[in-house]
Design an enzyme around this catalytic site. Structure first.
Site, PDB file in Angstrom:
ATOM      1  N   SER A 100       2.473  40.079  -1.491  1.00 15.51           N
ATOM      2  CA  SER A 100       2.438  39.000  -2.474  1.00 15.51           C
ATOM      3  C   SER A 100       1.929  37.685  -1.887  1.00 15.51           C
ATOM      4  O   SER A 100       1.265  36.913  -2.576  1.00 15.51           O
ATOM      5  CB  SER A 100       3.825  38.797  -3.092  1.00 15.51           C
ATOM      6  OG  SER A 100       4.745  38.392  -2.110  1.00 15.51           O
ATOM      7  N   ASP A 111       9.773  36.203   1.193  1.00 18.34           N
ATOM      8  CA  ASP A 111       9.415  36.487   2.577  1.00 18.34           C
ATOM      9  C   ASP A 111       7.906  36.701   2.691  1.00 18.34           C
ATOM     10  O   ASP A 111       7.187  36.743   1.695  1.00 18.34           O
ATOM     11  CB  ASP A 111      10.186  37.701   3.111  1.00 18.34           C
ATOM     12  CG  ASP A 111       9.919  38.959   2.302  1.00 18.34           C
ATOM     13  OD1 ASP A 111       9.235  38.866   1.262  1.00 18.34           O
ATOM     14  OD2 ASP A 111      10.381  40.037   2.698  1.00 18.34           O
ATOM     15  N   ASP A 113       5.034  39.278   4.436  1.00 21.39           N
ATOM     16  CA  ASP A 113       4.694  40.500   5.157  1.00 21.39           C
ATOM     17  C   ASP A 113       3.493  40.205   6.026  1.00 21.39           C
ATOM     18  O   ASP A 113       2.468  39.700   5.543  1.00 21.39           O
ATOM     19  CB  ASP A 113       4.376  41.637   4.181  1.00 21.39           C
ATOM     20  CG  ASP A 113       5.635  42.236   3.600  1.00 21.39           C
ATOM     21  OD1 ASP A 113       6.681  42.148   4.260  1.00 21.39           O
ATOM     22  OD2 ASP A 113       5.584  42.778   2.489  1.00 21.39           O
ATOM     23  N   ASP A 165       8.507  39.883   7.846  1.00 18.96           N
ATOM     24  CA  ASP A 165       8.506  41.279   8.284  1.00 18.96           C
ATOM     25  C   ASP A 165       7.201  41.504   9.025  1.00 18.96           C
ATOM     26  O   ASP A 165       6.122  41.416   8.429  1.00 18.96           O
ATOM     27  CB  ASP A 165       8.594  42.239   7.097  1.00 18.96           C
ATOM     28  CG  ASP A 165       9.955  42.176   6.414  1.00 18.96           C
ATOM     29  OD1 ASP A 165      10.855  41.517   6.955  1.00 18.96           O
ATOM     30  OD2 ASP A 165      10.095  42.785   5.343  1.00 18.96           O
ATOM     31  N   LYS A 226       4.503  40.215 -13.229  1.00 21.89           N
ATOM     32  CA  LYS A 226       5.620  40.494 -12.317  1.00 21.89           C
ATOM     33  C   LYS A 226       6.918  39.889 -12.834  1.00 21.89           C
ATOM     34  O   LYS A 226       7.981  40.519 -12.779  1.00 21.89           O
ATOM     35  CB  LYS A 226       5.306  39.953 -10.914  1.00 21.89           C
ATOM     36  CG  LYS A 226       4.265  40.764 -10.156  1.00 21.89           C
ATOM     37  CD  LYS A 226       4.002  40.209  -8.774  1.00 21.89           C
ATOM     38  CE  LYS A 226       5.191  40.376  -7.872  1.00 21.89           C
ATOM     39  NZ  LYS A 226       4.885  40.017  -6.462  1.00 21.89           N
ATOM     40  N   TYR A 235      11.052  46.726 -12.326  1.00 23.75           N
ATOM     41  CA  TYR A 235      10.316  46.330 -11.125  1.00 23.75           C
ATOM     42  C   TYR A 235      11.104  46.799  -9.908  1.00 23.75           C
ATOM     43  O   TYR A 235      12.032  46.129  -9.469  1.00 23.75           O
ATOM     44  CB  TYR A 235      10.140  44.807 -11.100  1.00 23.75           C
ATOM     45  CG  TYR A 235       9.249  44.285  -9.988  1.00 23.75           C
ATOM     46  CD1 TYR A 235       7.940  43.882 -10.249  1.00 23.75           C
ATOM     47  CD2 TYR A 235       9.712  44.174  -8.687  1.00 23.75           C
ATOM     48  CE1 TYR A 235       7.122  43.386  -9.245  1.00 23.75           C
ATOM     49  CE2 TYR A 235       8.908  43.689  -7.671  1.00 23.75           C
ATOM     50  CZ  TYR A 235       7.615  43.294  -7.951  1.00 23.75           C
ATOM     51  OH  TYR A 235       6.810  42.816  -6.949  1.00 23.75           O
TER      52      TYR A 235
END
Length: 718
Positions: A100, A111, A113, A165, A226, A235
């Site tokens: 995202s 967060d 990625d 992450d 979303k 979702y």
């Protein structure tokens, strides 16, 4: 961007189109379309979907620091491995983002990625050892933890307040230049499968952005879809719905079909296109290409298991995968029903409603008559975070078991988890609950029917305990409980504002959705999606595409059965094999080769009983196996259970259970085996994925998993 053109009749100028077909409309936006788009933005702001400039700049600063940190670490490793100074000065190293954040649709507090790309002399072991140790010394790094044995290995941490992450990929290159492009397929040559999986998230995200006509229109539309999907409770890839990357590809396909439209129009066209989509025709952003690297790809002509995927949405980067292999009959039904029932955009674009109406969620707890309450508890907060991560990643197994019951039409899991109430738990326990709405099928010409859910739920709990035992996670106090309750009993588990009929305000809904969403480690995540409730790991099973046609639910009264305690033992496993026959990939507009009929939700039914499991830690653990493919799949389709027990069967099973309690092993009892997930696989299993009956339950003579029997007696009212 790959653009194609087709010649128009009458010698007109050729029109450009994107994707695998020509555009539906090339109409430019009108002034009123821009006005509706501005109103759409205003309607989304209360939900926190936009970050302000300060937050965006903070993320950029953190990523810049992380990128410099990685380059510094790679230079240190290069020196330790005796590379010449001239080579050390240019080895490079780089941080890529995906999900995202890379798509530009992340929300406040989300967060990031990220992927650490290193040259060939830097090993994965270096990343999880020296890099991890170096990170420990960094004062801005908090909550550092490594998940090295996950399907996609990851290091998780907070860097100056931003959750990240971080994956790792080692390329077959001497150095990593700053202008490296990961989209080329040649970059995958000579890489191990874990590096290919780690690269996949970046490659898919970049390809999606490359294939859309207008990135800004795409981003705003995706934010709206979303938000709508989360409000509607559909979702979560982990639980069998669509995850972030799947929604992104559906929006991208809409943008290809309407390349000049603005966000308000695209949202409207999104519902128009996919409410009429003939699943299981696949959604493709471009024609699949074979790069001759011998990697497993989604192809129903070659892989029989791919023919049973219910809503295939195919990633555009090689090796192409189905991002929705977790979708089950029930979750597909809920998604399709939501498309059809909640398309209020006609009213909005006609000025009859506001955009806020699109984001009004249904009251899940008023929708069904009967629910299964699934509870996961542990004695410490740390154990609880690990435990609920594992349990949640396997809830789709329970949904699949329930779907195969002959008398269950629909099993709808609410993606949101809730903390356990003090009245229903020990004072020192940490508890999370999930709720599954159940619709029972009407039985013709029957005054009553007996339904036994014991094996459906017990095989699920066995699966969780086996996997926890295999990875040495089990701790004293880790429990799973499953309870059937009626709608009117939900107040015993939830606060009044959740179960009452009146609608809540947007502010309340926003607080509810943000509360209790603790960060957890998903043991089988492949990080295709950057949202916190994602899980894109290996498919546990290929969903059936031939569900039985539903009938109306009965008006049932429930006679609570006598509870019989039995000692847990692996439930027998069986499933129907898929016919191995040739099949071409369906294209848009063609009739699907495997057509799935989705059940339409009628009314419901229930009973208050409990199935629980409690286990002590076992010192031994089964050996782990490494995967050898991007996606392991099952060659076969789950089927409905042949029947629920008759009165004679129940009496016989009760007698056998009494014998079991007296000392006879459960495996010797005469209870009819109930099919569970087919776990025969042609490829080795990933380290975090276990078949239902491949290893023994964690049990000893002094400590066993104890469960209750669940039997429902449903009586039809005349």
């Amino acid at each position: 961007m790959k653009e194609m053109s087709s010649t128009m009749p009458g010698g007109q100028q050729p029109q450009k189109h994107y994707g695998i077909t020509s555009a539906i409309s090339l109409a430019p936006p009108r002034e009123i379309d821009h006005q509706y788009t501005n109103k759409l933005c205003d309607a989304m702001k209360p939900f926190g979907v936009f970050e302000d400039e300060e937050e965006l700049n903070h993320r950029l600063a953190v990523l810049g620091k992380l990128n410099n940190f990685v380059k510094e670490w790679i230079a240190e490793i290069s020196e330790l491995k005796n590379l010449p100074p001239s080579a050390i000065s240019c080895v490079g190293g780089k941080i890529f983002t995906f999900g995202s954040y890379r798509l530009g649709v992340h929300t406040k507090g989300a967060d990031i990625d990220a992927l650490c790309v290193a040259p060939r002399h830097v090993e994965r072991s270096d990343f999880f050892q020296s890099f991890f140790e170096k990170f420990k010394q960094h004062e801005e790094i908090k909550d550092l933890r490594a998940v090295e044995d996950a399907f996609v290995p990851v290091i998780k941490f907070k860097f100056d307040g931003i959750e990240i992450d971080l994956l790792f990929a080692r390329l077959a290159l001497q150095s990593i230049p700053d202008n490296l492009d990961l989209r080329g397929d040649s970059i995958l040559r000579n890489l191990d499968i874990r590096c290919i999986r780690s690269l996949n998230g970046c490659r898919v995200t970049d390809e999606i952005l490359y294939l859309v006509p207008n990135k800004e229109n795409f981003r705003l539309t995706l934010r709206a879809i979303k938000l709508w999907a989360k409000r509607r409770g559909i979702y979560s890839n982990m639980l069998g719905f669509l995850g972030g990357v799947s929604w992104a590809m559906l929006v991208a396909r809409t943008c290809q079909l309407y390349p000049n439209a603005v966000a308000a129009t695209l949202v409207h066209k999104f519902f128009l296109v996919f409410s009429k989509w003939e699943w299981p025709n696949p959604v493709l952003l471009k024609q699949p290409e074979d790069s001759n690297l011998n990697l497993p790809v989604w192809d129903p002509r070659v892989n029989p298991s791919d023919r049973y995927h219910l809503m295939p949405i195919i990633t555009p980067a090689y090796p192409q995968q189905n991002s929705t292999y977790n979708v089950s009959t029930s979750t597909r039904c809920m998604t399709e029903t939501t498309y059809l029932k909640k398309n209020v955009t006609d009213e909005i674009l006609q000025g009859k409603a506001e955009w806020s109406k699109l984001f009004e969620p249904p009251n899940f707890f008023q929708k069904y008559k009967h629910y299964i309450v699934l509870t996961a508890s542990a004695s410490t907060e740390e154990n609880h975070l690990e435990w609920i991560g594992l349990v949640e990643s396997k809830i789709r197994v329970l949904v699949g078991n329930l779907e195969r019951n002959e008398y269950i039409t629909l099993a709808h899991v609410n993606p949101q988890s809730f903390p356990g109430s003090k009245e229903n738990r020990n004072e020192n326990d940490f508890v999370s609950m999930w709720f599954i709405g159940i619709i029972f099928k009407k039985v013709e010409n029957a005054e009553s029917v007996n339904i036994d859910l014991t094996y459906d739920i017990q095989s699920f709990t066995d699966t969780v305990y086996r996997q926890a035992n295999n990875i040495n996670m089990l701790k004293d106090g880790m429990k799973i409980e499953a309870t059937h309750v009626k709608k009117k009993q939900l107040h015993q588990y939830l606060p009044p504002e959740l179960v009452q009929k009146k609608k809540r305000s947007i502010a309340e809904l926003n607080r509810s959705s943000n509360g209790g969403s603790s960060k957890r480690i998903s043991l089988d995540s492949s990080h295709l999606d950057s949202s916190r409730d994602t899980d894109s790991g290996t498919p546990f099973t290929s969903p059936a595409s031939k569900p039985s046609k539903p009938t109306s639910d009965t008006e049932d009264s429930v006679s609570p059965p006598k509870q019989v305690f039995v000692e847990g033992s692996p439930a027998p496993s069986a499933a129907a094999a898929a016919p191995d026959q040739g099949m071409s990939i369906p294209v848009i507009g063609s009739k699907p080769a495997v057509k799935a009929k989705s059940p339409s939700p009628p009314a419901s039914s229930s009973v208050p009983t409990v199935l629980s499991g409690d286990v002590q830690p076992n010192a031994t653990s089964s050996p782990r196996e490494e995967p050898n493919g991007l996606e392991d799949s099952v060659n076969g389709a789950p089927v409905k259970r042949p029947h629920s027990p008759t009165q004679e069967d129940l009496a016989k099973r009760h007698k056998d259970t009494e014998v079991t309690r007296a000392g006879t092993p459960l495996s010797e009892s005469k209870a009819k085996p109930i099919p569970t997930l087919d776990t025969s696989r042609t490829q080795r299993l990933p380290s975090m994925e276990l078949p239902d009956a491949s290893s023994p339950l964690p049990a000893s003579n002094s400590c066993r998993v104890v469960k209750n029997s669940i039997k429902l007696a449903l009586n039809r009212h005349k």
